[in-house]
Structure formats: structure tokens, C-alpha cells
Write an enzyme that holds these catalytic residues in place. Structure first.
Site, short mmCIF file in Angstrom:
data_model
loop_
_atom_site.label_atom_id
_atom_site.label_comp_id
_atom_site.label_asym_id
_atom_site.label_seq_id
_atom_site.Cartn_x
_atom_site.Cartn_y
_atom_site.Cartn_z
CG ASP A 233 13.31 -11.24 -21.13
OD1 ASP A 233 13.54 -12.18 -21.74
OD2 ASP A 233 14.81 -10.26 -20.35
CD GLU A 294 12.56 -16.10 -19.46
OE1 GLU A 294 12.88 -16.99 -19.98
OE2 GLU A 294 13.12 -14.86 -19.29
#
Ligand code: GLC
Length: 567
Positions: A233, A294
């Protein structure tokens, strides 16, 4: 010595776990396929656990719910599921604020439920990917609670604490991605801490080796439990300029949160992130695992950095430039596909996720949405690269944003209203059938079920051979069984055509042609097959009436033709 033994057994475990459905299906159907890592031919599927399937009627999805849908996923053609954070969390950012990295939030179940899910998934050859929130923890994580307790606490330096510029003034001008200053003052210790996202998500200090060790151990802990990789993330936010230089202001005016528009030069994309990624990759390699990133980048040169030199960082950095092609344009897609096809690593395609408006209405024209959904499936599932699907895409789920501010659950939707209405719209419950609450829950769903569940749901679409779902299944089956689609090289055709996007996938003597009509009018195009050594193509799959005669293909509005090349 113990370490070596442990490592070896982890490697063995990794080898045992690496018997994915993709490999099994591929070897039985597609001849002569070169040995490739499992993640290259796997189809990934993102599950937002709150919204997928609720087994206990509390209105929130859970791990048992996911386990109950594994047969559906397998039948669909999914080889790996990425579950967005399901760890203990105060849920300020719906799980992206983790208070314990090595457990399951009770609202989603228990570690025992996870183990059952992992073993049931393994039986079906489905890999489990977890979401690793590397940049920050929750402010309720014991590390932060200790860090905040005093300036001399053992974990003080696990987060980023600084004095204000002067009393009452934050250390610099950085603004949070979620609105307001990125610094929060703590009166008890008279310092500010840094948070790139909400104040409840303090940034970890990755310059502290203890943080790095603890976080690397988290990955080892989950690998031992059978996890096949992580989606990392917000990796671009991992490091900040140690001198805390002010960010330049890009232009006058303010963003949706009323903050200045900054160039995040000094708090994103710092080169130090690559050391961390190389380290995490080493641990991943010891476990035959995959790292997905990401990775928001401005161009493919930036994306290349995430693959690392000689591909020693992320195997699958997501190409969000592809999602930024916001209109159905053959020219724009061709440009982006060509660019990422020339990247230094294996491409990764996504068209929606839990932060992005769903592709169904992003590309839909309101009249041909189902045809366009099929066209998009035919596009990203036939390209050279690994696709990551988002739950509900396969049935044509629509973004359903709350109409009133008081109904918004995602905090950024409340602070940014009306310009930024938040991400609830793309996180609504999965539409399983036409019964109450779309078969998602027997209780009241945490977000309302979109009205479209009556026409777009798994059960009904499963009975309609013309549905979006059935088309997804067909494309996925083709993708799993056709050597050219699996690993053939990508060659653009008819590059001047603004309406029809067409390309070849060539692998040894196998060849597939894909032609996608991105316009609302019928198209008849002469494909450049002869110049590539082929005479015509035999239809493998189409959407809408499509016909082929020699090099000429006729397509309906938004029609699809996929054919096996013939000499
Ligand atoms: C990532 C996630 C997003 C989350 C943010 C903060 O961008 O995808 O949902 O809010 O990180 O963790």
C-alpha cells in the site's frame, strides 16, 4: 544454523504452495509453454472484504464469506485473491489503519478462519495475497501508543516526530493526502507527528532499522501461514526528506479539501524506497511470493524504477497510467499499452479498484454499458501482462455514490464534499442474486446495495449466455488455455485507426488477433495481417455479431473479435 534450516523449510513450503491452478491449466492445454513464475499467468482478483460476502448477518463481509465463494472464483477463472486489509483496525480508513499486523480483525473473523480460508483456497489452487500497509499504522497500534507516551519512549523514533517551526506552527507546509496539514500536534510531548493520510494513520519511520526489521518480519510471519505475496500500500509515500523542505506550490488555488496544491516533491517518491523494496523482494523470493505495488507514476520511466535493476524490486507494479485513460479511445489505449509493453518488467493491468470509480460507468456511455464492459474485459484480459480484476467488475457493477453528505461513510467524502464524495460508490456490496440485499447479507449492509442488483447479479447472469459475467468467463478460459494469449508478444496493428483497437499476440507458431471497436458505429476494418505473415483468422470469441473475411473484420458498435490466426 537454525536460520538456515528455517529458510530451507520456507523455500520448500514456497515450492509446495506454488502449484497454482494457472500452472495446472496451462500445462494441460497450452503446449510448449516456457517455465514462468506463477504470478505471470495468474489472474488476480481484488476483494474488499467488508463488501464481498457476509456469513454472520452483521452487514459486514468476512473471511468465512470469502471462503464460501471460492468455488465461484475458481469457476470464474481466478488464480489469486488480493484481500484488502482485514487486520485489527479501528476502521478509520476501513482497515488501512492497522493496529496489529499479525492478526485478523474480529469483524472479519479469526486467525483460525484465515487458516481455513488459506487451506480451502490452496485446495482449489487459489493463492492468497494480503494488503501490507507499509507506510503507516493506526494511531492505536501499540507501537504508536508507546511512541506517543513520552519523548524517551522505546518506540518514539518508530514514527516521525518533529518540533514546530515556532510555537503553534507545523514543521513545514506538507499537506495530507486526505486534507489538512500532514502534521498533528501532541500537547503532552510538545511535538508534531507526521501523517501522509489521516491523523489516525501516523507514518512509520522507515529510516529506523528497528521499524524495517519489524515490518520485514511481518511478511515472514504471513508467508509461514501460507500467504503467496503482498500488495504494498502507498509505497511511494514511504520516505520523506529528512530536512523537511517545504513542498513547492504547483499553482494558485486549492484542492477539494481547501488545501494548497503542492508538488509532493519532498514527501513522495524518494529514492530510499528502492532499498526497502529490494529487501522485501529478497524475503519474497525466499517464499516464491509476489509483490504487487500501489505505484502511482507519471510515466513509464518512473514505473520502471519500481521493477528495479534486473527486476529485483516489485514483480507487479500496477500501471495506473492505464486506468488514467479515462475515455474509450483506441488511440489513447494504444499509446499506453505500447508504452507499458516496452517497460522493463512484466506489465500489470487494472481497470478499477477500491479507490477508483468503477470501469463500468467510467467507460460506459449509458446506452451500451454491458457491451462496453465486455469490450473492456476483452482488452485487459488479452494483453501481455497480469490482470488484476476488482470484485463486481465481472457482473457490471456500477459506481453508486451516496447522494447526501450525511450518508457518506468514507471520511474523505465528508471532508471533501461535494467536490470529493469519497470512495463508497465503488465499495458497495457484491451483487450475488436478486433477493433482498443482493444475497450479500441477511442483515443491513454497511453500505446500501445499488439498485442495479436486480439486473446485474451473479445468479441471474449465470443463467444468461449473453451476460457480462458469461463473457468474462469465456475470455478468462481462453486466456488460461491459449499459449499466445498467455505469453505471446504484443504487436499493435492498424496504428492509425482511431476507432478500432487491434493487436496480435504471437507465441512461436501460435497467433491471436484481437479487434475492439471502441466506437458507437459499426466498423469494417482491414487488419494488417498479411504484412505479419497471416492470411486471416478463425473466430475464437466475439461480442456482438462479428465476421471475418480474409483480412477484413466487421464489428458491431463496441463489438469484440478474438481470432486464431491462420496462414
Ligand atoms: C491506499 C489505499 C487507500 C487508502 C490509503 C491509505 O491508497 O488504496 O484505500 O485509503 O492507501 O492507506
Amino acid at each position: 544454523m537454525r536460520k538456515i534450516v528455517l529458510r530451507l523449510s520456507l523455500v520448500l513450503l514456497g515450492v509446495l504452495m506454488a502449484s497454482p491452478i494457472a500452472a495446472a491449466q496451462i500445462s494441460s492445454h497450452a503446449e510448449n509453454l516456457e517455465a514462468e513464475p506463477w504470478w505471470k499467468h495468474a489472474v488476480f482478483y481484488e476483494i474488499y472484504p467488508r463488501s464481498f460476502a457476509d456469513s454472520n448477518g452483521d452487514g459486514i463481509g468476512d473471511l468465512k464469506g470469502i471462503a464460501s465463494k471460492l468455488d465461484y472464483l475458481k469457476d470464474l477463472g481466478v488464480d489469486a485473491i488480493w484481500i484488502t486489509p482485514c487486520f485489527p483496525s479501528p476502521q478509520v480508513d476501513f482497515g488501512y489503519d492497522v493496529s496489529d499486523y499479525e492478526n485478523i480483525d474480529p469483524m472479519y473473523g479469526t486467525l483460525a478462519d484465515f487458516d481455513v480460508l488459506a487451506s480451502e483456497a490452496k485446495k482449489r489452487g487459489i493463492h492468497i495475497i494480503l494488503d501490507f500497509v507499509v507506510n503507516h499504522s493506526s494511531d492505536q497500534h501499540p507501537w504508536f501508543l508507546d511512541s506517543k507516551s513520552s519523548r524517551t519512549a522505546a518506540h518514539r523514533d518508530w514514527y516521525i516526530w518533529r518540533d514546530g517551526k515556532k510555537p503553534g506552527e507545523a514543521p513545514n507546509n506538507w499537506v495530507s493526502n486526505f486534507g489538512g496539514s500532514a502534521w498533528k500536534f501532541d500537547a503532552a510531548t510538545n511535538q508534531y507527528y507526521y501523517h501522509y493520510f489521516y491523523a489516525e494513520q501516523p507514518d512509520l519511520n522507515w529510516r529506523n532499522p528497528a521499524v524495517k526489521d519489524a515490518m520485514f518480519d511481518v511478511t515472514r510471519w504471513w508467508y509461514k501461514r501460507g500467504v503467496a505475496g503482498f500488495r504494498l500500500d502507498a509505497v511511494d509515500a514511504l520516505f520523506e526528506d529528512p530536512n523537511l523542505k517545504d513542498n513547492p506550490i504547483l499553482r494558485p488555488g486549492t484542492n477539494a479539501f481547501g488545501d494548497p496544491i503542492e508538488d509532493r516533491k519532498y514527501n513522495t517518491n524518494l529514492p530510499e524506497v528502492h532499498d526497502v523494496l529490494r529487501g522485501l523482494r529478497k524475503v519474497a523470493d525466499e517464499n516464491d511470493a509476489v509483490l504487487i505495488g500501489e505505484t502511482w507514476t507519471a510515466n513509464v520511466a518512473e514505473l520502471n524504477k519500481y521493477y528495479g535493476e534486473g527486476n529485483n524490486e516489485l514483480q507487479l507494479p500496477m500501471d495506473f497510467l492505464f486506468t488514467m485513460v479515462n475515455k474509450l479511445s483506441a488511440t489513447e489505449f494504444r499509446k499506453q499499452i505500447g508504452a507499458v509493453d516496452a517497460a522493463s518488467g512484466w506489465p500489470t493491468f487494472v481497470i478499477s479498484n477500491h479507490d477508483i470509480v468503477r470501469s463500468y460507468d467510467r467507460y460506459g456511455d449509458g446506452e451500451h454499458n454491458d457491451q462496453i464492459a465486455k469490450l473492456m474485459a476483452a482488452l485487459y484480459l488479452t494483453l501481455r501482462g497480469t490482470p488484476i480484476m476488482y470484485y463486481g467488475e465481472e457482473i457490471g457493477m456500477k459506481t453508486t455514490t451516496p447522494a447526501r453528505k450525511e450518508d457518506v461513510k468514507d471520511p474523505i467524502g465528508r471532508t471533501g464534499w461535494p467536490e470529493e464524495k469519497g470512495r463508497d460508490g465503488e465499495r458497495t456490496p457484491m451483487q450475488w442474486d436478486g433477493s433482498e440485499n443482493a444475497g450479500f447479507s441477511s442483515g443491513t449492509p454497511w453500505l446500501p446495495v445499488p439498485p442495479t442488483y436486480k439486473t446485474h447479479n451473479v445468479a441471474d447472469e449465470g443463467r444468461d449466455p449473453d451476460s457480462v459475467l458469461e463473457f468474462y468467463k469465456k475470455v478468462l478460459k481462453l486466456r488460461h488455455t491459449n499459449a499466445a494469449l498467455l505469453q505471446g508478444k504484443y504487436t499493435a496493428l492498424n496504428e492509425g485507426d482511431a476507432k478500432v483497437l487491434s493487436y496480435l499476440r504471437l507465441y512461436r507458431e501460435h497467433g491471436v488477433v484481437v479487434a475492439l471497436n471502441m466506437s458507437s458505429t459499426p466498423q469494417r476494418v482491414k487488419l494488417e495481417l498479411r504484412s505479419k505473415g497471416f492470411a486471416s483468422a478463425r473466430q475464437l470469441l466475439a461480442s456482438g455479431d462479428a465476421s471475418v473475411k480474409g483480412e477484413e473484420v466487421s464489428l458491431e458498435p463496441f463489438g469484440v473479435f478474438i481470432g486464431e490466426l491462420t496462414k
